[in-house]
Design an enzyme around this catalytic site. Structure first.
Site, PDB file in Angstrom:
ATOM      1  CB  SER A  56      -0.886   0.015   1.251  1.00  0.00           C
ATOM      2  OG  SER A  56      -1.499   1.269   1.447  1.00  0.00           O
TER       3      SER A  56
ATOM      4  CE1 TYR B 253      -3.700  -1.867   5.659  1.00  0.00           C
ATOM      5  CE2 TYR B 253      -2.973   0.323   4.992  1.00  0.00           C
ATOM      6  CZ  TYR B 253      -3.463  -0.934   4.665  1.00  0.00           C
ATOM      7  OH  TYR B 253      -3.685  -1.260   3.344  1.00  0.00           O
TER       8      TYR B 253
END
Length: 255
Positions: free
Chosen positions: A149, A162
């Protein structure tokens, strides 16, 4: 070039019951690969297998929670028994890990790392063992694609854990690519920006979500199909000379 460049190849996609994983499974199947769809939601997997078979593809559904490392090897064994030697692994399964640091629980922290980092690492290791043993690696057809990501490079509010997990995913991608360079296993990562999927559609429908979108340089979310070409390149013959690479596709969101 054949319109089925991945014909004769067996692929695994984790987290394949919805969102990007579902999309990846269909894209690989459309390119000719036999695909094993893995996720916790087995009922959804069955629907996707049926959809792939309706288009003439070959697919199987295998339940797997990637945070259970002991279950990964047996799941991959089932793939080989049903589809033949594994040559493509898409490590897509992931969880959000939302939460401010002062409110973050140990349980959420551990689950985020277990799925987004530990599951990716041991999934890659299990695939690599089989790719080497079967001769797939020696033929130059071994491909491991980790879905990271832009959070690997950006500090996103309320998503510290995250971001940590995705930065680790990028790091292990490079480390494994180096380790497995001579066995000829290509290990790469795709780092997407914000894509509208089932997981985030509710948030982006809120006032806060709309405000976030307006903060992007192009003031829009990306569509699910924007990763198709990168996926096929990293899964196909062109990746014979690509390893340890991260491809960021974010519509300029991280600028």
């Amino acid at each position: 070039m054949s319109d089925k460049p991945l014909a004769g190849r067996a692929a695994i996609v984790t987290g394949a019951s919805s969102g990007l994983g579902r999309r990846f499974a269909h894209v690989l199947s459309d390119a000719g690969a036999s695909v094993a769809l893995m996720a916790r939601r087995v009922d959804r997997l069955a629907d996707e297998v049926a959809a792939i078979e309706a288009k003439g593809g070959r697919a199987i559904a295998i339940p797997l929670d990637v945070s259970d490392v002991s279950a990964i090897g047996p799941a991959f064994d089932k793939v080989e028994a049903a589809l033949g030697p594994i040559s493509i692994l898409v490590n897509n399964a992931g969880v959000g890990g939302e939460g401010m640091a002062l409110e973050m629980t140990e349980e959420t922290f551990d689950q985020t790392i277990a799925v987004n980092t530990k599951g990716v690492y041991f999934g890659a290791v299990e695939a690599a063992k089989r790719m080497i043993a079967s001769g797939v690696a020696e033929r130059g057809e071994a491909r491991i694609i980790n879905i990271a990501s832009i959070a690997a490079f950006e500090q996103l509010g309320g998503l510290t854990v995250y971001c940590l997990s995705k930065a680790a995913c990028v790091s292990l991608t490079k480390g494994l690519a180096r380790e497995w360079a001579r066995p000829r296993i290509a290990v790469n990562a795709i780092c997407p920006g914000y894509i509208e999927t089932e997981i985030n559609s509710d948030w982006f429908g809120t006032e806060g979500g709309q405000k976030q979108i307006k903060g992007f340089p192009r003031r829009r979310l990306m569509d699910e199909d924007v990763l198709d070409e990168a996926l096929l390149m990293l899964a196909g013959r062109r990746a014979h000379f690509i390893t340890g690479t991260t491809i960021t596709i974010d519509d300029g969101q991280s600028l």
